[in-house]
Design an enzyme around this catalytic site. Structure first.
Site, PDB file in Angstrom:
ATOM      1  N   GLU A 217      23.543  48.635 -10.600  1.00  0.00           N
ATOM      2  CA  GLU A 217      24.914  48.915 -11.054  1.00  0.00           C
ATOM      3  C   GLU A 217      25.716  47.621 -11.155  1.00  0.00           C
ATOM      4  O   GLU A 217      25.757  46.835 -10.194  1.00  0.00           O
ATOM      5  CB  GLU A 217      25.597  49.896 -10.082  1.00  0.00           C
ATOM      6  CG  GLU A 217      27.046  50.186 -10.473  1.00  0.00           C
ATOM      7  CD  GLU A 217      27.668  51.387  -9.771  1.00  0.00           C
ATOM      8  OE1 GLU A 217      26.953  52.101  -9.035  1.00  0.00           O
ATOM      9  OE2 GLU A 217      28.875  51.604  -9.976  1.00  0.00           O
TER      10      GLU A 217
ATOM     11  N   LYS B  18      18.553  59.318  -3.289  1.00  0.00           N
ATOM     12  CA  LYS B  18      19.024  57.972  -3.660  1.00  0.00           C
ATOM     13  C   LYS B  18      19.817  57.381  -2.507  1.00  0.00           C
ATOM     14  O   LYS B  18      20.642  58.075  -1.900  1.00  0.00           O
ATOM     15  CB  LYS B  18      19.872  58.021  -4.936  1.00  0.00           C
ATOM     16  CG  LYS B  18      20.380  56.626  -5.366  1.00  0.00           C
ATOM     17  CD  LYS B  18      20.914  56.609  -6.769  1.00  0.00           C
ATOM     18  CE  LYS B  18      22.350  57.013  -6.906  1.00  0.00           C
ATOM     19  NZ  LYS B  18      23.336  56.259  -6.120  1.00  0.00           N
TER      20      LYS B  18
ATOM     21  N   ASP C  46      22.073  62.168  -4.019  1.00  0.00           N
ATOM     22  CA  ASP C  46      22.576  60.988  -3.299  1.00  0.00           C
ATOM     23  C   ASP C  46      22.654  61.263  -1.800  1.00  0.00           C
ATOM     24  O   ASP C  46      23.040  62.356  -1.380  1.00  0.00           O
ATOM     25  CB  ASP C  46      23.989  60.652  -3.799  1.00  0.00           C
ATOM     26  CG  ASP C  46      24.061  59.277  -4.432  1.00  0.00           C
ATOM     27  OD1 ASP C  46      23.206  58.424  -4.136  1.00  0.00           O
ATOM     28  OD2 ASP C  46      24.988  59.063  -5.231  1.00  0.00           O
TER      29      ASP C  46
ATOM     30  N   GLU D 171      21.739  53.516  -1.104  1.00  0.00           N
ATOM     31  CA  GLU D 171      22.228  52.198  -1.495  1.00  0.00           C
ATOM     32  C   GLU D 171      21.798  51.152  -0.482  1.00  0.00           C
ATOM     33  O   GLU D 171      21.982  51.346   0.725  1.00  0.00           O
ATOM     34  CB  GLU D 171      23.760  52.221  -1.566  1.00  0.00           C
ATOM     35  CG  GLU D 171      24.294  53.228  -2.572  1.00  0.00           C
ATOM     36  CD  GLU D 171      25.818  53.280  -2.615  1.00  0.00           C
ATOM     37  OE1 GLU D 171      26.482  52.468  -1.931  1.00  0.00           O
ATOM     38  OE2 GLU D 171      26.349  54.147  -3.339  1.00  0.00           O
TER      39      GLU D 171
ATOM     40  N   ASP E  60      27.177  60.749  -5.227  1.00  0.00           N
ATOM     41  CA  ASP E  60      28.310  60.869  -4.304  1.00  0.00           C
ATOM     42  C   ASP E  60      29.601  60.423  -4.981  1.00  0.00           C
ATOM     43  O   ASP E  60      30.680  60.513  -4.400  1.00  0.00           O
ATOM     44  CB  ASP E  60      28.052  60.115  -2.986  1.00  0.00           C
ATOM     45  CG  ASP E  60      27.877  58.623  -3.184  1.00  0.00           C
ATOM     46  OD1 ASP E  60      27.788  58.166  -4.341  1.00  0.00           O
ATOM     47  OD2 ASP E  60      27.836  57.888  -2.168  1.00  0.00           O
ATOM     48  N   SER E  61      29.489  59.990  -6.253  1.00  0.00           N
ATOM     49  CA  SER E  61      30.689  59.763  -7.064  1.00  0.00           C
ATOM     50  C   SER E  61      31.516  61.040  -7.134  1.00  0.00           C
ATOM     51  O   SER E  61      32.695  60.991  -7.501  1.00  0.00           O
ATOM     52  CB  SER E  61      30.306  59.303  -8.474  1.00  0.00           C
ATOM     53  OG  SER E  61      29.345  60.167  -9.055  1.00  0.00           O
TER      54      SER E  61
HETATM   55  O1  KIV Z   1      27.211  58.351  -7.387  1.00  0.00           O
HETATM   56  C1  KIV Z   1      26.905  58.099  -8.565  1.00  0.00           C
HETATM   57  O2  KIV Z   1      27.246  58.800  -9.514  1.00  0.00           O
HETATM   58  C2  KIV Z   1      26.097  56.914  -8.793  1.00  0.00           C
HETATM   59  C3  KIV Z   1      25.891  56.448 -10.201  1.00  0.00           C
HETATM   60  C4  KIV Z   1      27.116  55.854 -10.745  1.00  0.00           C
HETATM   61  C5  KIV Z   1      24.720  55.536 -10.329  1.00  0.00           C
HETATM   62  O3  KIV Z   1      25.618  56.320  -7.863  1.00  0.00           O
END
Ligand code: KIV
Length: 271
Positions: free
Chosen positions: A189, A120, A92, A122, A53-54
């Site tokens: 992280e 993924k 994510d 958090e 989600d970056s």
């Molecule tokens: O969203 C993302 O790219 C991430 C990585 C930096 C681990 O969570």
């Protein structure tokens, strides 16, 4: 021929990653968002790709990951899945899409149907029942600990986590609880390198680090950082394009340097 391109090499699965950890061999992950880059990653032997989600910041121009929606994630997971048939694809789950177990089940189903092999999320121990619920229903989960960008407002900024003894113990407990709950991967992280080493040794689950030193089982970097596209790159990242000269070369060097234990160097970690 690059490892993953070899027709005899099968697609990466969670068993591949468990085996690599058991053998003490490092593996790599790249956060990327589109089909051509996903294809390039496959050719250069990246075992896992993360549709992170970056993308809210790296692709869409937001200041944080909070505005990212399920629709954004599905669009990019589909694109990456079309471009790469060998790496294991992590998708994510965006902000609040797994706030309850029911929401998590519905949204994880959508991410998997878009082409991801694992979702993924958090969070610490509170996430354990969700991890178990998904695992029991056939959805592998990667749990993201330490600096969790979706909680940036609660954390008071993008800061290194686990620096006090109490915080470090909580992170270790979280990692063990999530592994016990059935998580197939952990991401750590921005945590002190020594703590990341301790956590990686304490769990059988493979641990992917970013800003977590060299002793995790794997490393992840955002493709924009690898290619020098980030105006103010984080301390833990490295521009591999400068030396390599082209995109395939930069990804190949990243993979090689992680496997050889050259990246990350001490200067990329936190004490
Ligand atoms: O969203 C993302 O790219 C991430 C990585 C930096 C681990 O969570």
């Amino acid at each position: 021929m690059a490892y993953l391109q070899d027709p005899l090499v099968k697609p990466v699965t969670i068993h591949t990653l468990q085996k690599l950890k058991a053998q003490g061999e490092k593996f790599t992950c790249v956060a990327l968002y589109d089909a051509p880059m996903a294809a390039m990653a496959e050719q250069t032997g990246v075992e896992t790709v993360l549709v992170g989600d970056s993308l809210g910041m790296t692709v869409l121009g937001y200041d944080s990951t909070l505005p990212v929606t399920m629709e954004h994630m599905l669009y990019h997971v589909e694109a990456v899945a079309r471009g790469n048939k060998k790496s294991l694809i992590l998708g994510d789950m965006p902000f609040m899409s797994y706030a309850t177990v029911e929401l998590a089940m519905h949204n994880a189903m959508r991410i998997m149907q878009a082409g991801a092999h694992m979702v993924k999320m958090e969070g610490g121990q509170w996430l354990a029942p969700t991890v178990t619920m998904l695992a029991e229903r056939g959805i592998p989960v990667c749990a993201h600990l330490g600096l969790t960008p979706q909680s940036v407002n609660k954390l008071g900024g993008f800061k290194v986590q686990g620096r006090t003894q109490k915080q470090a113990q909580t992170l270790l407990n979280d990692a063990q609880a999530l592994a016990q709950a059935g998580a197939d991967l952990l991401v750590l992280e921005c945590v002190p390198s020594e703590l990341a080493k301790q956590i990686s040794e304490a769990v059988a689950t493979p641990v992917i680090g970013i800003g977590a030193g060299k002793d995790t089982d794997a490393q992840v970097l955002v493709v924009n950082d690898i290619l020098g596209l980030t105006p103010k790159p984080p301390k833990f990242s490295k521009n591999f394009l400068v030396e390599a000269g082209d995109i395939a070369g930069a990804l190949t060097q990243y993979v090689g340097d992680v496997k050889a234990g050259i990246f990350p160097a001490a200067e990329h970690g936190f004490e």
